[in-house]
Every structure is written in structure tokens, then in C-alpha cells.
Write a protein that holds these residues in place. Sequence first.
Motif, short mmCIF file in Angstrom:
data_model
loop_
_atom_site.label_atom_id
_atom_site.label_comp_id
_atom_site.label_asym_id
_atom_site.label_seq_id
_atom_site.Cartn_x
_atom_site.Cartn_y
_atom_site.Cartn_z
N LEU A 247 54.50 95.07 62.81
CA LEU A 247 54.54 94.51 62.79
C LEU A 247 53.02 95.00 63.45
O LEU A 247 52.43 94.78 64.50
CB LEU A 247 55.21 94.75 64.54
N ASP A 248 51.94 94.05 62.55
CA ASP A 248 50.66 94.07 62.10
C ASP A 248 50.50 93.58 61.72
O ASP A 248 48.62 92.80 61.70
CB ASP A 248 50.13 95.68 61.67
N ARG A 249 51.38 92.05 61.22
CA ARG A 249 50.14 90.86 60.50
C ARG A 249 51.74 90.23 60.62
O ARG A 249 51.97 90.78 60.99
CB ARG A 249 49.74 91.69 59.21
N ASP A 250 50.74 89.10 59.98
CA ASP A 250 51.56 87.81 60.25
C ASP A 250 53.01 88.07 58.73
O ASP A 250 52.49 88.25 57.45
CB ASP A 250 50.90 86.32 60.04
N PHE A 251 53.89 87.12 58.60
CA PHE A 251 54.70 86.90 57.93
C PHE A 251 54.52 86.19 57.49
O PHE A 251 54.78 84.92 57.87
CB PHE A 251 56.43 87.12 58.48
N ILE A 252 54.07 85.44 55.94
CA ILE A 252 53.85 84.37 55.23
C ILE A 252 55.00 84.11 54.18
O ILE A 252 54.70 85.04 53.37
CB ILE A 252 52.50 84.45 54.82
N LEU A 253 55.80 83.20 53.81
CA LEU A 253 56.08 82.77 53.18
C LEU A 253 55.80 81.29 52.36
O LEU A 253 55.80 80.49 52.91
CB LEU A 253 57.43 82.44 53.17
N ARG A 254 55.14 80.81 50.96
CA ARG A 254 55.18 80.03 49.87
C ARG A 254 55.59 79.59 49.57
O ARG A 254 56.17 80.51 48.34
CB ARG A 254 53.52 80.09 49.62
N LEU A 255 56.06 78.14 50.43
CA LEU A 255 57.42 76.92 49.42
C LEU A 255 56.99 76.08 49.01
O LEU A 255 55.89 75.41 48.93
CB LEU A 255 58.32 76.67 50.32
N ALA A 256 56.96 76.60 46.99
CA ALA A 256 56.29 74.50 46.47
C ALA A 256 58.10 73.47 46.97
O ALA A 256 58.57 74.45 45.99
CB ALA A 256 56.11 75.33 44.92
N PHE A 257 57.39 72.96 47.28
CA PHE A 257 58.08 71.70 47.01
C PHE A 257 57.95 70.63 46.18
O PHE A 257 56.68 70.97 46.72
CB PHE A 257 58.76 71.15 48.55
N ASP A 258 58.67 69.48 46.02
CA ASP A 258 58.19 67.83 45.65
C ASP A 258 58.57 67.52 46.81
O ASP A 258 59.40 67.24 47.12
CB ASP A 258 59.50 67.49 44.47
N ALA A 259 56.99 66.49 47.54
CA ALA A 259 57.87 66.11 48.66
C ALA A 259 57.79 64.06 48.33
O ALA A 259 57.96 64.22 46.99
CB ALA A 259 56.22 66.45 49.34
N SER A 260 57.98 64.01 49.31
CA SER A 260 58.55 62.34 49.46
C SER A 260 57.53 61.15 50.35
O SER A 260 57.64 62.53 51.14
CB SER A 260 59.15 61.84 48.86
N SER A 261 57.49 60.43 50.87
CA SER A 261 56.85 59.97 51.70
C SER A 261 58.94 59.06 52.77
O SER A 261 59.55 59.70 51.62
CB SER A 261 56.38 58.10 51.42
#
Length: 894
Positions: A247-261
Amino acid sequence: MTVPITPLRPEECRPVPDAGLGALETEKGNLPLESVDVAAHVTGLVAGVEVVQTFRNAFDVSLEATYVFPLPPRAAVTAFRMEADDRVVDGVLKERGQARADYDQALAEGRRAAIAEEDRPDVFTIRVGNVVPGERVVIRLTLSQPLPYEDGAAEFRFPLVVAPRYIPGAPLPGPAAGGGVAPDTDAVPDASRITPPVLLPGFPYPVRLSLATTIDPAGLGLREVRSSLHEVGREGDTIRLRPGERLDRDFILRLAFDASSSLALVPDDAADTGSPGAGPADGSGPAEGRAKDTAEGTAEGVAKDATGSEGTFVLTLLPPQEDATRTASRDVVLLLDRSGSMTGWKMVAARRAAARIVDTLTRHDRFAVLSFDSVVERAFSGGLVDASDRNRYRAVEHLSRLDARGGTEMLAPLQEALRLLDGQDAPAPGAATGTDSGRFREDDDRPGESGLSREQARDRVLVLVTDGQVGNEDEILERIGARLHGIRVHTVGIDRAVNAGFLGRLALLGSGRCELVESEDRLDAAMEHIHRRIGSPLVTDVALKAEGMDLVADTVTHAGSLYPGVPLVVSGRYRGQRPAGALTVQGRTADGRPWEERIEGRPAHGPAARAVWARAHLRGLEDRYATGDHSLEQRIVDTSLRFGVLCRFTAFVAVDTRVTGEGGPAHRVIQPVEPPSGWEMPTAMPLMAAGAPMMAKMATFTTTGPPPGSAADRPVAAAPPPGAPPAPPFAAAPAPAPRRAARGFSIGRFLPHTGEGTAQVTDFDGIRPLLAEELTKLGQAESLPERERRRYLADLASRLRVVDQMVGGHPDLTVLAADLERAEWAEVSLDELWQRTTDLLTTLTGGSASAGSTSPASPGSTSPGSTSPASPSSTSPGSASGAEKGRRPFWKRS
């Protein structure tokens, strides 16, 4: 009495692997927190998370365990549960004072109880009392959090450690508010609640960590999933952390999404059912509740109207295409944190980030660079200066000399920056300047001499580069919040356990952006984002017009402006007979033309939308409270209780009806936390009180090669005597330290001295690798929009001028650099200038020079047309590309 200390020779030492100084091992264990399990369900662009903390009493008497831990700063905590001895007790959300009273009374009566409190937007405290010997107690927290989205990717970030924070101010008399290592002060009256003790490096028995994230795109096009700081494994749609992580750093996931309005309408009856993070509302568009979710008004108007049912709307709007309109002139103040907590890779990354920001300024801008620890230093005397090539180079040279030192006194430099942006040139009392800051005088376009209309035409921007590790967030917001009107504030947080809550609030108040950088590899992508923020937005003065429904007054989050690559997210409350209607978004483009877009609403379900909106609304009210409007306290409490979302004025309390002992707990322990990954911890530390010999307080931070007289030059203090106040987490330097000679790469060494002309510092082979790198980057930038390509060529002009001066002057480079400076002018043909640049760089790096070009003659120099490769001996000492050919970049070396 004198006690002799006998030194231990190295051959007499038998170190134990992974053991820290003073580590204690017992058969029963020695820390109350046994495990932390995080289960996240990402549905579209909202995450529903359950956090399970297991405590075990390893002592022979009843125990109260305290754990200070982080949560995402925009997360809405909506449920709390205690499980022990086959009994399940659901927590009740109450006003904070009442919740504490109920908890204390339960302990006094011998009953088991637990309480959850928020001390900062991202720092929470759980206390579990009257845990009988050998018993395990399980605490469950349920929360919903939005996923910020930009440039085609969303980010799920879950913090795992509360990093040490600098605590300013004078200690307060009386008992401490909490069990932390720092005393409460007049600037941070609850410092003892946010400074848990830190485990010594290498402590062999860490808390068992489990973290799993299940991803449901919910109709969005998921292209890629990447983990930034941890090793993970994937099983179907579930991402799991590898065993053994700490427990010594942030957990980070990056998710590539196609977004829309989209416009999601969630009626209250639909929000009362379902699980956190479930339902179409959670994935209807990017970044529910991103950093612009400031509440504009009070909690009035949230009461249900008899004329129709209520609900929550979430509007997600993609920005229009960026046009070629020239960026407005800007006044930019860059504020760089050089305090002791920035030691190591963070200082290197911060210097690079600051230099990148300086490099993107154009001749239309004015700027100032301030660095701070316990004192404030300026790169230039006086006020803002023109962003000329010379001033930018001087600023970068100033940045290259900075090392980490001292304490994080952040309020004074922020006030100094605001004075500069308000047109007040004189440094504040006690502010220092760079050693060469008075060498040149800039007389044109001074803030104090320009007219009001001229000032109103300029964008005022403040950029703060820091890890944010301070404890007096409320004091800072209160002192500067009212002065941020008309000033856009961007924050760049550099750390693996960054104080994202404070930096996000500061950027939110300044209608800016908060970029978080957890590693050197992440820096370039993050800086590209902040560069676009500094530029003018695509659409300003954004307002909403409702059709077919009524918006509840003072509940709509701040709309702000539309920026390239960043969807706009606005949420609020609505009234209507059914979840139907539309919103028209209106505003003006950068060149003043009207702009609007209409989006039809659609019904959605699930509690996440309402919880996330309520947390954003509460955060806005809390920020207004912090800036001085204390009349909002009751409104904050009422709103928190009505929507069931934890805030700083309320608390969840769970009280068991069964009596487990006589009176309160006989022993109290505060759980120590891991040292944050990437921090250089002290080699000698005063130990905690008896009963927890493995715990230690942080006495100071060491720096690599500290300036003479800095805190790092002084020995670390010994353990304080019993009863003495604990040492502060960081040791602050009392005065600015003398400067050392600059080390490493310095652009300034390639510039001619005033009145001395152009001096050659290398031959043409020495600059060939630099030109080759510029050619490669030019090819990569060819697919950018026209406006970005023009900006790129204008920035390239300054770099080519440096290269030109390194060889003592090259006619073709001189002419090209001069032409590139006009790349942002509309009448200049972009395609023609781009082709000219490509052709010349290709010629100069491909073995033949353009016609008429010459190389300065000097003994041993090589002609520009030479095809011999550059060698280290022929490369400038400061040339990063030439001197480091085949090696890792200097900021990545160990």
C-alpha cells in the motif's frame, strides 16, 4: 548519567532481508490492520467500489484501532458497515458531532462501535473500538466515483497511501485532535488527524492487499486497458493486482474509450435502486463529474416540488473541432515547488514540466517563474516579462539549478503569484530573486503601465507544479479563494501518492485543470494536456437552456469552458412529470461567434449519478465554507443527510447493541502507513512510543547534494524525550541557501553574452543529432490540426535559434528560425513553411547542405556537408542528444 555507545563493526552484522530498523515480530502479529480488499466495477465512465478493511486484535486487552487512509477525492461514500462475531451493523449517517458522541458513549458502555470520518476530500479516518482479544472486525465502505476523460481515454485512479504532509504554523496548546505524528497548529488545527506514523522502509509484514477491477464498457468502444504503476493480470473483463504489492502508491488504470455526447436523466425513484456504478447513466458519456463540477449555489432548491418528480441529469458534451484562431495573449505565472518532499525523480520531473511550460509560451505572452520552499525565489526581478527567446532561456536556466530543500510553505508564493497577475510588480517582503535576475530590464508591455482594456484582453493563468503535500489546504483556499476571479488556475501534481484532493479543489476554484503525473514516463503526455489548457478555450461563457423540464435553481454544477480534447460534463437536479426533455448548450467561440448545440435526454437508472452529483455539490459548498462563508454549515449537513453522501460535516457511525466488555478499550493503536513509493526516506528516524517500536516519525527528508546550510546538511535529530512534542514531518530551511553552480544541461551556456556576438561551442556534427530529432518530431506532428501545427512551428523557431548559436551561426537556420516565428500569422502559408522546414532539416541531417549554406570555420570543425557521424568528442557538453546517444535519457537514469 553518561551511557557509552559501542560501535558495531560490519563483520559483526548479519542483516535480515527486508527487515527495517526496530522491526518487531510476534506470533500474533503487531499491527491491527490485517488486510485491505478493493473491488471496483467500472460501468462506462463511473466506478462503483467496495473497500473492505479487516482489523484483528492481537493484544490481550480490548483494542481501539485507528486507520488514516485515502479515497479518490471525488468519490461519494454512500454506505458503511461493521461485521464482527457473526453480527452485521449498518452505519447511520449523522451530523459529525452527534456521530462522535454516539461512538464515545457506546465505547464507554462496553459496546463495539465504528465511525468513519472525512478529514480532507481524499483523507478519511476509521476508528473501530472495543475489539475483544483475538477478534476480527470487518469494515465495508461503498462508494461511487467518476472517471475523468480526455483525449480518448478515461482514468480509474484509486489511492492507497496518505503521504506525509508539511504542516506549517505554531503548535496549539491542549490535547491533540488525533493520534498522528504532527502537532495541531494554528494553520492546521487538525494536523494530528492527517499525519499517521510511517513504517520504516523494509518493514517485513505489510498489510495484505487485494484489488480487482471489472470493466463493462456499457456501449462505449473500449480499445485498450493499461496499468501505470502496478503489475496486473487479466481474466476476461477483470483486472487483478499481482499478489505481494504494498500500500505505497496509487493504483491507476487507463481505459481508451470512444466517447459521445449525451444527456442522461435519472429520476429519484430509479436512483434509489440498483448497485453503485450500475446502469446506463454511468456510461452515458465521458467523465461524470470531472474537475469542473463546482457547485455554484446553495442547497436551497433541492426540496421536491409538488408539480413534478425530481431527478439528476448528467450532460456530457464533446468539444467542437479546433479552428485556426490565434491564441489570445496570456499572462502566465509558473509556480514550482522545490520543497524537501520533492526530492528525487519528482524534482527532476517538476523541472522538466516547468521548462516545457515555459517553452510553449509565444512572443504574445508575458510570464514569471517563481520557485518556493520556505522562501520564494523569482527568476526575474520586477513583474511579468515578455516571453522572448532570451527570457525563456533564462527561465529554463533558472529552473535547471533548482534542487529540493526546506518546507512546503505554499500560501505565500500563491499570494505572490496573484499579486503579479493583478499587476503588482514589486516582490513581497522576504521574497528572493535569482542570482542574475537583474541583468536585463524589460520595459515593454509592463503590467503596471498598460491600460485596463489591454489587461482585460489578456488571459491570466497560474500554473502550480507540486506534489501538493501540505496540511493547511483550508487556510490556503480561504486566503486566496476570493482572489481567483478572472484567473485560470492549472495544477500539475507530481507524485505516486499525490494530494489530488487539494490540487483538484484549487484547479476547480480557478476553472482550470488538474494533471497528475505518477512517473517520468507519464510526464510528456500530461504536459501535452496542460499546454492545451494554457491556450484559449474553444468555447467560453457556456450556459444551459432547458426544454421540457425545469432545472432546480442553484444545483447545476459549474459549466466553465470547452477545451480541445476534453468533453464538458455538467450535472444538476431537474423537475418534470417524467424523465424527458433536452438541453441546449450555448456559448461563444474564441473569435466571438455564437455557438450552440442541442442534446436530447434519455432515461437512465442507478444511484451513481445522484451520488456523484451530490458529492460535487457538497464539495462546492465546502469550498465556499473554506473561503469564509461559514453560514453554509447547516445547509451542508442537510444536503449530506438528505442524499446519504458523507462529507466533512457528517460521519457514518455503526454501534452494536451487544455489550462485549466493561468500559472503553484498554489499548489504542493508530495504524502506521507505508512510506510512499519513490520517496527518499531518512536513514535515521526517532522511534514511536513504547508499545510500537517498529513505527517511526519522519524527522526530515534528505536531498541529493543539498545546498550548503540547508536542512539536509544538519544531522537528523534524535528521538524526542517522553512528553515532548513530536517533530514536524519535514525540516524547513530558515533562509535561502547559497546557490551552487548549475549542473547538467543548461540552455543558457549556448547563448552569447551581451555585446559579445555569437560564439561557437561545437561543430556541425555536434548539432546533427539535435536536428535529426527535430526532423523526427516534425514528421510526427504533421497530422495535427492546422492551429496546432502553427504553434509547433513557432516553438520550433526558438529551438532552432539555440542550435544556430551553438555552431556560431548558420545562414539557412537563421533565416528559417526567423520565418518560423511568424508561423502563427494567418497570412503565412502553413504548407509552404512546413515543407521548407522539412526540406532544410532533411538536407542538414541527410549528408548534404542546402545551397549557399556555410559552417563557421574553426580548427577541427567539420563542414555542414560532412557525412561522418557525430562522435561524443565532437558533441557539445550540454547537448543531451549527442552526449547521450545510445543511453537512457538523463531523467530516467538511476
